[in-house]
Each structure stands twice: as structure tokens, then as C-alpha cells.
Scaffold this motif. Structure first.
Motif, PDB file in Angstrom:
ATOM      1  N   ASN A  28      -4.124  12.017  12.688  1.00 50.56           N
ATOM      2  CA  ASN A  28      -4.052  12.272  11.256  1.00 50.56           C
ATOM      3  C   ASN A  28      -5.124  13.273  10.867  1.00 50.56           C
ATOM      4  OD1 ASN A  28      -5.016  11.443   8.267  1.00 50.56           O
ATOM      5  ND2 ASN A  28      -2.843  10.989   8.507  1.00 50.56           N
ATOM      6  N   VAL A  29      -4.767  14.210   9.966  1.00 52.48           N
ATOM      7  CA  VAL A  29      -5.711  15.177   9.405  1.00 52.48           C
ATOM      8  C   VAL A  29      -5.864  14.858   7.922  1.00 52.48           C
ATOM      9  CG1 VAL A  29      -6.319  17.599   9.141  1.00 52.48           C
ATOM     10  CG2 VAL A  29      -4.806  16.889  11.004  1.00 52.48           C
ATOM     11  N   PHE A  30      -7.097  14.724   7.451  1.00 50.22           N
ATOM     12  CA  PHE A  30      -7.306  14.300   6.069  1.00 50.22           C
ATOM     13  C   PHE A  30      -8.517  14.985   5.469  1.00 50.22           C
ATOM     14  CE2 PHE A  30      -9.284  11.377   9.029  1.00 50.22           C
ATOM     15  CZ  PHE A  30     -10.575  11.247   8.551  1.00 50.22           C
ATOM     16  N   ASP A  31      -8.581  14.958   4.139  1.00 48.65           N
ATOM     17  CA  ASP A  31      -9.753  15.449   3.414  1.00 48.65           C
ATOM     18  C   ASP A  31     -10.906  14.499   3.685  1.00 48.65           C
ATOM     19  OD1 ASP A  31     -11.697  15.618   1.152  1.00 48.65           O
ATOM     20  OD2 ASP A  31     -10.300  17.123   0.394  1.00 48.65           O
ATOM     21  N   ALA A  32     -12.014  15.032   4.185  1.00 49.57           N
ATOM     22  CA  ALA A  32     -13.135  14.180   4.582  1.00 49.57           C
ATOM     23  C   ALA A  32     -13.739  13.421   3.411  1.00 49.57           C
ATOM     24  CB  ALA A  32     -14.215  15.039   5.261  1.00 49.57           C
ATOM     25  N   VAL A  33     -13.496  13.892   2.177  1.00 50.65           N
ATOM     26  CA  VAL A  33     -14.068  13.229   1.001  1.00 50.65           C
ATOM     27  C   VAL A  33     -13.057  12.291   0.355  1.00 50.65           C
ATOM     28  CG1 VAL A  33     -15.060  13.583  -1.285  1.00 50.65           C
ATOM     29  CG2 VAL A  33     -15.676  15.117   0.587  1.00 50.65           C
ATOM     30  N   THR A  34     -11.875  12.817   0.020  1.00 46.79           N
ATOM     31  CA  THR A  34     -10.895  11.999  -0.698  1.00 46.79           C
ATOM     32  C   THR A  34     -10.084  11.096   0.211  1.00 46.79           C
ATOM     33  OG1 THR A  34      -9.094  13.608  -0.529  1.00 46.79           O
ATOM     34  CG2 THR A  34     -10.670  13.919  -2.327  1.00 46.79           C
ATOM     35  N   LYS A  35     -10.067  11.406   1.510  1.00 50.43           N
ATOM     36  CA  LYS A  35      -9.275  10.671   2.514  1.00 50.43           C
ATOM     37  C   LYS A  35      -7.775  10.901   2.352  1.00 50.43           C
ATOM     38  CE  LYS A  35     -13.221   8.962   3.725  1.00 50.43           C
ATOM     39  NZ  LYS A  35     -13.968   9.590   4.826  1.00 50.43           N
ATOM     40  N   ASP A  36      -7.355  11.842   1.497  1.00 46.77           N
ATOM     41  CA  ASP A  36      -5.939  12.156   1.366  1.00 46.77           C
ATOM     42  C   ASP A  36      -5.483  12.993   2.555  1.00 46.77           C
ATOM     43  OD1 ASP A  36      -5.368  10.859  -1.014  1.00 46.77           O
ATOM     44  OD2 ASP A  36      -6.117  12.523  -2.221  1.00 46.77           O
ATOM     45  N   GLY A  37      -4.248  12.741   3.018  1.00 48.40           N
ATOM     46  CA  GLY A  37      -3.711  13.501   4.135  1.00 48.40           C
ATOM     47  C   GLY A  37      -3.511  14.959   3.787  1.00 48.40           C
ATOM     48  N   LEU A  38      -3.663  15.840   4.766  1.00 43.93           N
ATOM     49  CA  LEU A  38      -3.494  17.277   4.581  1.00 43.93           C
ATOM     50  C   LEU A  38      -2.433  17.778   5.553  1.00 43.93           C
ATOM     51  CD1 LEU A  38      -7.266  18.355   4.450  1.00 43.93           C
ATOM     52  CD2 LEU A  38      -5.738  17.951   2.509  1.00 43.93           C
ATOM     53  N   GLY A  39      -1.505  18.579   5.066  1.00 42.27           N
ATOM     54  CA  GLY A  39      -0.460  19.147   5.922  1.00 42.27           C
ATOM     55  C   GLY A  39      -0.971  20.343   6.690  1.00 42.27           C
ATOM     56  N   ALA A  40      -1.974  20.125   7.520  1.00 35.27           N
ATOM     57  CA  ALA A  40      -2.659  21.199   8.226  1.00 35.27           C
ATOM     58  C   ALA A  40      -1.798  21.768   9.355  1.00 35.27           C
ATOM     59  CB  ALA A  40      -3.979  20.694   8.791  1.00 35.27           C
ATOM     60  N   VAL A  41      -2.105  22.996   9.752  1.00 34.42           N
ATOM     61  CA  VAL A  41      -1.502  23.631  10.923  1.00 34.42           C
ATOM     62  C   VAL A  41      -2.418  23.389  12.113  1.00 34.42           C
ATOM     63  CG1 VAL A  41      -0.771  25.799  11.957  1.00 34.42           C
ATOM     64  CG2 VAL A  41      -0.352  25.375   9.523  1.00 34.42           C
ATOM     65  N   ILE A  42      -1.831  22.909  13.202  1.00 32.96           N
ATOM     66  CA  ILE A  42      -2.610  22.603  14.409  1.00 32.96           C
ATOM     67  C   ILE A  42      -2.176  23.555  15.513  1.00 32.96           C
ATOM     68  CG2 ILE A  42      -3.228  20.820  16.079  1.00 32.96           C
ATOM     69  CD1 ILE A  42      -1.686  19.146  13.490  1.00 32.96           C
ATOM     70  N   THR A  43      -3.092  24.364  15.986  1.00 31.98           N
ATOM     71  CA  THR A  43      -2.788  25.248  17.121  1.00 31.98           C
ATOM     72  C   THR A  43      -3.355  24.633  18.384  1.00 31.98           C
ATOM     73  OG1 THR A  43      -4.794  26.571  16.823  1.00 31.98           O
ATOM     74  CG2 THR A  43      -2.828  27.287  15.642  1.00 31.98           C
ATOM     75  N   ILE A  44      -2.583  24.719  19.495  1.00 32.54           N
ATOM     76  CA  ILE A  44      -2.970  24.121  20.770  1.00 32.54           C
ATOM     77  C   ILE A  44      -3.082  25.236  21.795  1.00 32.54           C
ATOM     78  CG2 ILE A  44      -2.414  22.370  22.483  1.00 32.54           C
ATOM     79  CD1 ILE A  44      -0.321  22.312  19.438  1.00 32.54           C
ATOM     80  N   ASP A  45      -4.302  25.494  22.288  1.00 31.88           N
ATOM     81  CA  ASP A  45      -4.550  26.516  23.310  1.00 31.88           C
ATOM     82  C   ASP A  45      -4.887  25.825  24.625  1.00 31.88           C
ATOM     83  OD1 ASP A  45      -4.414  28.909  21.615  1.00 31.88           O
ATOM     84  OD2 ASP A  45      -6.172  28.037  20.661  1.00 31.88           O
ATOM     85  N   LYS A  46      -4.153  26.177  25.689  1.00 33.43           N
ATOM     86  CA  LYS A  46      -4.448  25.638  27.014  1.00 33.43           C
ATOM     87  C   LYS A  46      -5.296  26.638  27.770  1.00 33.43           C
ATOM     88  CE  LYS A  46      -2.244  23.133  30.785  1.00 33.43           C
ATOM     89  NZ  LYS A  46      -1.002  22.839  31.538  1.00 33.43           N
ATOM     90  N   THR A  47      -5.952  26.153  28.792  1.00 31.92           N
ATOM     91  CA  THR A  47      -6.844  27.017  29.561  1.00 31.92           C
ATOM     92  C   THR A  47      -6.097  28.161  30.237  1.00 31.92           C
ATOM     93  OG1 THR A  47      -6.624  25.445  31.386  1.00 31.92           O
ATOM     94  CG2 THR A  47      -8.573  25.251  30.003  1.00 31.92           C
ATOM     95  N   ASP A  48      -4.756  28.009  30.424  1.00 31.32           N
ATOM     96  CA  ASP A  48      -3.991  29.090  31.044  1.00 31.32           C
ATOM     97  C   ASP A  48      -3.532  30.133  30.009  1.00 31.32           C
ATOM     98  OD1 ASP A  48      -2.067  27.794  29.615  1.00 31.32           O
ATOM     99  OD2 ASP A  48      -0.817  27.247  31.327  1.00 31.32           O
ATOM    100  N   LYS A  49      -4.139  30.065  28.799  1.00 30.17           N
ATOM    101  CA  LYS A  49      -3.928  31.032  27.722  1.00 30.17           C
ATOM    102  C   LYS A  49      -2.597  30.848  26.982  1.00 30.17           C
ATOM    103  CE  LYS A  49      -7.799  32.930  28.907  1.00 30.17           C
ATOM    104  NZ  LYS A  49      -9.017  32.613  28.125  1.00 30.17           N
ATOM    105  N   THR A  50      -1.781  29.849  27.334  1.00 28.51           N
ATOM    106  CA  THR A  50      -0.561  29.592  26.567  1.00 28.51           C
ATOM    107  C   THR A  50      -0.933  28.916  25.249  1.00 28.51           C
ATOM    108  OG1 THR A  50      -0.225  27.464  27.656  1.00 28.51           O
ATOM    109  CG2 THR A  50       0.844  29.400  28.650  1.00 28.51           C
ATOM    110  N   GLN A  51      -0.141  29.173  24.216  1.00 31.90           N
ATOM    111  CA  GLN A  51      -0.456  28.635  22.884  1.00 31.90           C
ATOM    112  C   GLN A  51       0.804  28.156  22.181  1.00 31.90           C
ATOM    113  OE1 GLN A  51      -1.459  31.049  19.248  1.00 31.90           O
ATOM    114  NE2 GLN A  51      -3.528  30.329  19.728  1.00 31.90           N
ATOM    115  N   GLN A  52       0.685  27.074  21.431  1.00 33.55           N
ATOM    116  CA  GLN A  52       1.748  26.599  20.568  1.00 33.55           C
ATOM    117  C   GLN A  52       1.108  26.019  19.306  1.00 33.55           C
ATOM    118  OE1 GLN A  52       3.714  22.859  21.821  1.00 33.55           O
ATOM    119  NE2 GLN A  52       2.536  23.049  23.740  1.00 33.55           N
TER     120      GLN A  52
END
Length: 898
Positions: A28-52
Motif C-alpha cells: 500500500n502507498v499512502f500519505d505519510a500524514v493523513t494515511k489516505d491511500g495514493l494512486g501512485a505510479v510504481i516503476t520496477i527496475d531490475k539489475t538487468d536494466k529491464t523496466q516495467q
């Protein structure tokens, strides 16, 4: 068989090996103060340089599956927040759980105006807009509306600072009163631009037909800037619809509910199948004379049944395509509500048995039963050509259907055979009505960066609204209770039928040129622009009266049995369409220009400018009197200066001063010598009434500690020239509202608003004190003219809202209990001295809660009017004039978010 078993065994082994090698990440990703959820974008980088990349849902939940074992670098991005990087190592078969709290990037927030749905739908985004605004505003976000006990925009508004609602007696219409200024002094905007109104009398839109689920926020502007339309003395209600964010989202919501009133009462209904869309004359050739058989009877045949439950269903979808060049939003919400009211009305008139006092001469007890179906649809498409050019197409459509039956009995308290309580004449009035309303708003707009410092934005808007009341029908009968308390037979008096149609069309074009320059920590903005609007309003009404066929020998009215046995004849067989003074046409042209400047330094922010508004209004009506005005016009120009000043004690603490001049134009029906009729009252316009002009002053201390928390302390003062006030009298047995300009009025008060959390527990609330004075002519009971000083109509002296909150993000629980106190309110001013109608102070209680069930599902409940608080009107706190009882309502539902 052996080969088959070997194959199955190999598949199982292969499957187990595959599962063992599959890893995933959830959290879960949330506002550290209000604790409300945030529809954040999560990028995943692997050591072999591939990304999603993946996106969290609107609660902040995310799950990334199908990953192979290894090392990953995750970045969590959300507009206005500091980017967080997280390094993790995944092992075979492992599911890693991450809970990421993001902090707002205060450096960025100093210069960035919050944009996009995901920002403004959060309460923290609302606080950012309030702190960055040059004018004084209050904002409620989509998430706050979603969690509140309310399902319509009108009920959401009444919990905001300084806002109350003006309801119709049946509860089926609601308009905003801001700082004690009745609806005529406020305007209704959609994404910052005025929309057409389906109302046959007013310019503004009734807010109870707008589902809150199609909005991303509501803004109440209590002070105006030069680039805002100037006809708002109380303030503006700006409904901001959903916009396309950078992430894909899909949400479905449904609920079911019931009114406590129908646990003890049956719902009284009538047939709609025979209702004619057009009146007899309208659906036949010119010169046609209607017959009794031309009018339907089944809509006056009232039958009890068990009330169906109230239900809602809605969805929203947002997505960007073609590498974020195209953004799409589609949202729809349907509400089918069943509610009712039990009411009493007293006709309070001077004289009676004494000529020096007020007396209640008749009492009307009636019950109303209403079905209201609202459907709100939002469609948005934007195209980003490049970083300098963008266009938007927005369509907003509201359809509202209402079916209402009203059963009443009027009892005379003086005369007509009355010799004591329980005796005398009793008149029965049973009415049915169906109503169709729509509002459609199409806006095409663009924004273009001409140079690094100069921006051009423009918009073209077509707005249309209308209301149809096909066959508003009413049957009247009467009987008498004799001195020995035995009733006579019930006699047939008459039947009335009315067809009403209203259309409002508006065409608006506007352009703004914005110069923005930064140097040495300073920020200069120069802005200029203009607006042109052409608006047309048509109101049509055709009325018929059917009278009973009396006995040819005795002349006595026939005895009433039921509507199907009623023998009647058309009294006015050609209707009133050709000479009805309620048939009016009005046109209005408004063109405006403005200049505005704004300068920000390290500690100070100041600005202002001027707006010039030109108004041309023309109207005409049908009339049968040679002495009555049949047309008229008004032309006026207003110079509207404004200025503001903000002193920054710190990045979170401000002192905000604002001055602006504004106007309130008369409603179209205000100018028509004879205005619309209803079952309950007659409204008469005044072609000589002038528009109101006000000077407005505000001072507010603003503190934004963190997240959604805030503290506002403010005072305001308004001086209004030529306020438009209504006076209530009696004519033709019905209350008559007439319009006057009441000289000069003053309105001042103080406001407090706050939100504070202590861990999972919080409190939010507001208090507003309002005091106004206006002096208007009245009559003594003997008919002598007397000037009386009183409050402005609609002004409530004390408004208090407080809500206790509980929010546990990890358990997915939110609960809110909301209390509201409304002080004494001047509902209507009387023609007679010290005979005004005041609403008694009210206490209401509501409760709402929601609980996350699984990853994408949330169950919720909304429970309103838990104290069963009645609405009561008294004449000068002495005589009960009106009482409405609505009872509590309950609903539960489920929400799916992806």
C-alpha cells in the motif's frame, strides 16, 4: 493409462517448479500524514536494466506478480510528493509486502498548482488549493464526499463552513445559502463557468439533482477575483467534475436504502401511463375546444403500496492513451430515491376575530410522497499536442425525474359553520405531479504556451437546461362536520390540470491572456481577458379547470365518490396558453472585460484589478389587460474593483485580506409582472426591481499544520445596495410573494473551521455567526405603513457542524458521526409588521462508515436525520405556521475500485 499418469505427474512437477520460481510484491502507498491511500505510479527496475511500471488503485493498494527472483529497485511517484526509492531482493516463491508512506514535497508545492483528478480528489489536495488561492475559498474533496453521510451535492454543501440549504416544502429542491445570503445572491458554476438552469423562476441550479459521485471536488469561493464572473455577493458554488489522471482507474459503486417514514406509512402512488405530454390545445389544431374526455383520470387515482427501497448505482473510468497524449474520463451515477413528508400549514392573517393581532384562520394537513430519479453523466477527452498545447472537450449531463403525490385536507378555524374544535368546513386537495428536468453543458477549451512567460487559454460553452411538468393535476372536494360531529356527504368542487414547460439556453465564449514572470524569488502575474454570453429563457404554461355538473333542478354540486365517476365539464375549454401571463420570454446579453495583477515575494502576496460587466435584459409576456406591462428591458454597466493581500508568517501560516465589489441580477421571473403559480403560493414579479450591488470585505487567518489538517479564523462584512427581498401576503386564498428593493442592507459575521487528527482519531468542524440588517416597508394590522428592520431572508444566526472521525488505514476502516446545529432562520418576510416567518433552531445527526473487505472491495453505510428532527416555522416566534417531518433514512452499499 500409465502414460497418462506419467504425463499428469510431469505437469504437477512442472507446475510446482514454476510456482516455486514465481515471486510477487504487494502493499500500500499512502500519505505519510493523513494515511489516505495514493494512486501512485510504481516503476520496477531490475539489475538487468529491464523496466516495467504499475499503478496503485485509489486506496493505494498494489500487487505486482509474475516476477522472477533477483534484485529490484522500486520508485514510488505521485504528483506533489517526494519520490521514494526502495531496494529489495526477492527469493523464489516469496511475496514481499511493502507499506510506503510518501511525504509532500513542500518545495514543489510552493510553485505548483495542484492539477489532475488524483490530486484534487484527496483532502490534502483541497488544503493545498486553499493555501495557494488568491481568493478566500473552502474546498471539499471527492474522498471527503465519498466518506460523508450524503449522496447529493446539496447535502454535502450543508456541512461546509457558512453554508445552509433552502429546501422546498416537499424536500425535492435544495439551493445553497452562503453566509446568510439567499440563493439569488450566489451562482452555480461547472468547472468555473456558469451553467443554464432548469428552474422556471431562478438562474441557479437546484443542487439536489447532482450526484456527488460524479464530482472530484466542490469549491465555495467567498471572495471574487477580476477573472471570475461578478454576479455573486454571497459566493459561488463551483462543481469540479472528474478529470483524466496519469493512471488508469475503474470504480463501481452501488447501494440500497430505506426511509423510516415508510416503516409505518404506505407509499401513496398513482398511474403515470395515461399522462399526456401535451395539453389538449397543444396536441390539436388551433381553435380546438377541449372536452372532459381529453383529460386523464388515472393520475388522480391514488393507491397505497409498500415503498420500494432507495438505490444508487454508479461507475467511473479514467485512462490515458497514446503515451499519455489522450486522456479519457467516463463517469455515470444513478440515484432512485423514495421519500416523503408529513406536514402542517397554518394560514396566519391579520384581523380575524380581532383587528389588532395575527390569527391562524385555516390549517392544512398533508402528506407528500416522492420518487426522485437522478442520473448524472460526465464525459471528458483531452489531447496533448505537445508540452505547449492542449485541448479539452467536456460534456456534463444531468437528468432528473420526479413523481409526487400530495394529499391534503384544509380545515377552517374561523367561520363557515365552525362552532368549536372538530367542526366546520373541510376541503380536500389531492394532487399529482411528474417532472422531467435536464441540464447539459458542452465545453471545448484549450491552453497554449505562446512563450515561456505567456499563456493563452480559451473556452466555448453551450449550456441548455429545461423542465417539463406534463399535467400537474389536482382534485378538490369538501365536506362539513356538523355541531353534533357528524359529517355531511363529500361534494365534488373542481379538477385542475396544468402543463408547464421551461427552457434555458446559454452560449458563452471567453479568452484569457496570462503573463507569468519569476525573478530573484519574486513571482509576477499579469492577466487580462473577456467574456461574452447570450442567454434565452422561455416559460410556457397552459391551465385548465374542470367544473362539476350540478343537479339541473337543485343546483347542488354532485356527491364525490371517485375520480372515474366524477362528471365534469371544461370551464375554459381553450386553456390559458394564448393569454396566460406566466408565458414569458426573456433574453440577456452579458459581456465583460477585466485586468488583473498578482505579485508574490518571500513574505507578501498582493494583487487586484477591475472587471467591467455590461448587462442587457429584455422580456415580454402575454397579457389580456391594456394597462398591464407586456414587455420591458434593463441595461446597466458595473465597475467591479477587487484587491487582496496575504502575509506569510511561514510556509503553513497566512493572514489573508480580500475586498471585492459584486452584483446580483434579478431573476428573469423577478421582472415579469405576474410570475409562476404553484399548488402552495403565487409569485408576482416587479418590472421595476433593480439589481443589487455590494462591497465585500474579508479577513482570514489560515493555518495548515500538515496533510488535510487546517485552522481558519475569519470575519466578513458586506454592504448591499438595493437588496432584492420578497414579501409574503395573502391573495386569492393563497400566499402571494411580491418583490421589492429594500434600500441598503448590511451583513457581517465570523467563521471558524478546523480539522485535527490524533493518531487514528480526528475531529473536523466549523462555526459561523451571521448578523444582517435591512429596513423595508410593512403594514400594521390596520393598514398603516411602518418601516421595520429585520435580517435578510435566508439568514441563519448560528451554524455549527462538528464531526468525530476514526481512520485506520491498515484495517481499512473509516467512520464519521456528524452533528449540525442551525440557529433561528428568517424563512420569509411578511407584508405585515412583526409577522415574519422564522424557522425554529434545528439539531441533526448523521453517521457514515466504510470498511475494506478485500483488495478491491469496500462496504459502506450512510444514515441520516437520526434525531428525526422536524422543520418548524413560526410567525414571529408566536404562532406555528408550518411543520415538516421527514424521518431518518438508511442505506448500505459496496464499492469496487481497480
Amino acid at each position: 493409462m500409465k502414460t497418462l499418469l506419467q504425463l499428469i505427474l510431469l505437469l504437477i512437477i512442472f507446475s510446482n517448479n514454476t510456482i516455486a520460481q514465481t515471486t510477487s510484491i504487494k502493499g500500500n502507498v499512502f500519505d505519510a500524514v493523513t494515511k489516505d491511500g495514493l494512486g501512485a505510479v510504481i516503476t520496477i527496475d531490475k539489475t538487468d536494466k529491464t523496466q516495467q511500471s504499475r499503478s496503485a488503485d485509489d486506496k493505494g493498494n498494489f500487487e505486482i506478480s509474475g516476477l522472477s527472483a533477483g534484485e529490484y529497485e522500486l520508485h514510488f511517484l505521485y504528483a506533489g510528493y517526494t519520490i521514494i526509492a526502495k531496494h529489495i531482493i526477492l527469493k523464489d516463491g516469496e511475496t514481499a509486502k511493502l507499506y510506503i508512506g510518501l511525504n509532500q514535497d513542500t518545495k514543489e508545492l510552493k510553485e505548483v498548482v495542484i492539477k489532475g483528478q488524483t490530486d484534487r480528489e484527496q483532502e490534502s489536495g483541497s488544503r493545498d488549493r486553499e493555501s495557494n488561492a488568491a481568493n478566500i475559498i473552502n474546498v471539499i474533496s471527492s474522498i471527503a464526499m465519498q466518506r460523508s453521510p450524503d449522496i447529493t451535492a446539496s447535502n454535502v454543501l450543508q456541512r461546509m463552513s457558512g453554508v445552509t440549504l433552502q429546501h422546498s416544502s416537499g424536500g425535492d429542491e435544495a439551493y445553497a445559502i452562503i453566509r446568510g445570503m439567499e440563493p439569488r445572491y450566489n451562482n452555480t458554476l461547472l468547472n468555473g463557468i456558469k451553467i443554464a438552469s432548469p428552474d422556471n423562476k431562478n438562474r441557479f441550479v437546484q443542487l439536489d439533482i447532482i450526484p456527488s459521485d460524479i464530482l472530484s471536488s466542490i469549491e465555495i469561493s467567498k471572495s471574487l477575483l477580476p477573472d471570475m464572473e461578478g454576479d455573486a455577493i454571497g459566493g459561488t458554488v463551483n462543481m469540479v467534475v472528474k478529470d483524466a489522471p496519469t493512471v488508469t482507474s475503474f470504480k463501481v459503486t452501488t447501494s440500497i436504502g430505506y426511509s423510516q417514514l415508510f416503516l409505518d406509512e404506505k407509499y401513496i402512488d398513482f398511474s403515470k401511463s395515461d399522462i399526456q405530454k401535451l395539453s389538449p390545445v397543444q396536441r390539436n389544431a388551433p381553435g380546438y375546444e377541449s372536452q372532459a374526455s381529453d383529460f386523464s383520470k388515472s393520475n388522480l387515482d391514488f393507491k397505497p403500496r409498500q415503498a420500494p427501497p432507495t438505490g444508487t448505482l454508479g461507475f467511473s473510468f479514467t485512462k490515458r492513451f497514446m503515451h499519455d497524449k489522450i486522456g479519457v474520463v467516463l463517469a455515470d451515477n444513478v440515484q432512485n430515491q423514495y421519500y416523503g413528508n408529513i406536514s402542517s400549514r397554518y394560514s396566519v392573517t391579520p384581523g380575524g376575530s380581532h383587528n389588532d393581532s395575527l390569527e391562524a384562520t385555516t390549517v392544512s394537513n398533508y402528506k407528500g410522497y416522492t420518487q426522485q430519479l437522478n442520473n448524472g453523466l460526465v464525459a471528458h477527452v483531452d489531447y496533448v499536442f505537445n508540452e505547449k498545447n492542449k485541448i479539452n472537450v467536456d460534456n456534463f449531463f444531468i437528468y432528473s425525474y420526479l413523481a409526487q403525490s400530495r394529499l391534503s385536507n384544509d380545515t377552517t378555524l374561523i367561520g363557515t359553520g365552525r362552532v368549536g374544535p372538530g367542526t366546520g368546513q373541510i376541503f380536500l386537495n389531492n394532487a399529482s405531479a411528474t417532472q422531467h428536468q435536464y441540464v447539459e453543458n458542452l465545453k471545448v477549451s484549450g491552453k497554449h504556451l505562446l512563450t515561456s512567460d505567456l499563456t493563452l487559454d480559451w473556452a466555448g460553452v453551450v449550456s441548455e437546461a429545461g423542465r417539463r411538468l406534463p399535467d400537474l393535476a389536482n382534485v378538490e372536494t369538501d365536506f362539513r362536520i356538523l355541531p353534533d360531529f357528524t359529517p355531511t356527504a363529500t361534494f365534488f368542487d373542481q379538477v385542475t390540470h396544468s402543463w408547464q414547460k421551461n427552457t434555458d439556453k446559454s452560449y458563452t465564449g471567453l479568452v484569457n491572456l496570462d503573463y507569468h514572470k519569476k525573478w530573484n524569488g519574486n513571482d509576477l502575474q499579469l492577466k487580462a481577458g473577456g467574456l461574452y454570453r447570450s442567454q434565452k429563457r422561455d416559460n410556457n404554461e397552459d391551465d385548465y379547470t374542470l367544473q362539476p355538473i350540478a343537479d339541473p333542478i337543485t343546483g347542488i354540486k354532485p356527491v364525490w365518490t371517485n375520480i372515474y365517476n366524477a362528471k365534469d365539464t371544461a370551464y375554459n375549454s381553450t386553456g390559458t396558453g394564448l393569454f396566460n401571463p406566466n408565458n414569458y420570454h426573456a433574453e440577456e446579453t452579458v459581456f465583460a472585460e477585466y485586468l488583473m495583477a498578482r505579485l508574490k515575494t518571500a513574505r507578501w502576496e498582493l494583487g487586484g484589478g477591475a472587471r467591467v460587466e455590461n448587462t442587457i435584459t429584455n422580456w415580454n409576456i402575454l397579457t389580456i389587460s391594456a394597462t398591464q406591462l407586456s414587455s420591458g428591458n434593463q441595461t446597466y454597466q458595473d465597475f467591479l474593483p477587487s484587491a487582496f493581500l496575504k502575509y506569510k508568517f511561514s510556509d503553513k501560516q497566512f493572514l489573508h485580506f480580500s475586498y471585492f465589489r459584486s452584483i446580483s441580477r434579478p431573476n428573469y421571473y423577478d421582472l415579469v409582472p405576474t410570475g409562476p403559480h404553484s399548488i402552495e403560493q403565487i409569485t408576482k414579479g416587479n418590472p421595476f426591481v433593480q439589481h443589487s450591488v455590494a462591497d465585500n470585505y474579508d479577513l482570514r487567518y489560515e493555518l495548515f499544520p500538515k496533510g488535510e489538517q487546517n485552522i481558519f479564523l475569519g470575519v466578513f462584512y458586506k454592504r448591499i445596495n438595493n437588496p432584492i427581498e420578497t414579501q409574503l401576503g395573502i391573495g386569492s386564498g393563497l400566499p402571494v410573494q411580491t418583490l421589492i428593493n429594500a434600500g441598503t442592507a448590511q451583513n457581517y459575521g465570523a467563521e471558524v473551521a478546523f480539522t485535527k487528527y490524533w493518531g487514528d482519531f480526528g475531529v473536523t468542524g466549523n462555526y459561523t455567526y451571521t448578523h444582517s440588517r435591512v429596513t423595508a416597508p410593512t403594514l400594521s394590522y390596520q393598514g398603516v405603513s411602518i418601516f421595520e428592520t429585520r435580517p435578510l431572508q435566508g439568514q441563519t444566526d448560528h451554524i455549527a457542524n462538528i464531526s468525530l472521525l476514526y481512520k485506520n488505514v491498515k484495517k481499512g476502516i473509516f467512520a464519521q458521526i456528524s452533528y449540525q446545529y442551525l440557529g433561528k432562520t428568517l424563512a420569509s418576510a411578511s407584508v405585515y409588521y412583526q409577522s415574519d416567518y422564522y424557522q425554529k433552531p434545528m439539531n441533526t445527526l448523521a453517521f457514515s462508515m466504510e470498511k475494506d473487505l478485500r483488495k478491491h472491495f469496500t462496504v459502506f453505510g450512510k444514515f441520516n436525520n437520526l434525531l428525526n428532527t422536524p422543520s418548524q416555522l413560526y410567525v414571529q416566534n408566536r404562532i406555528l405556521a408550518q411543520q415538516d417531518i421527514y424521518m431518518a433514512t438508511y442505506s448500505i452499499g459496496i464499492r469496487y475500485s481497480l
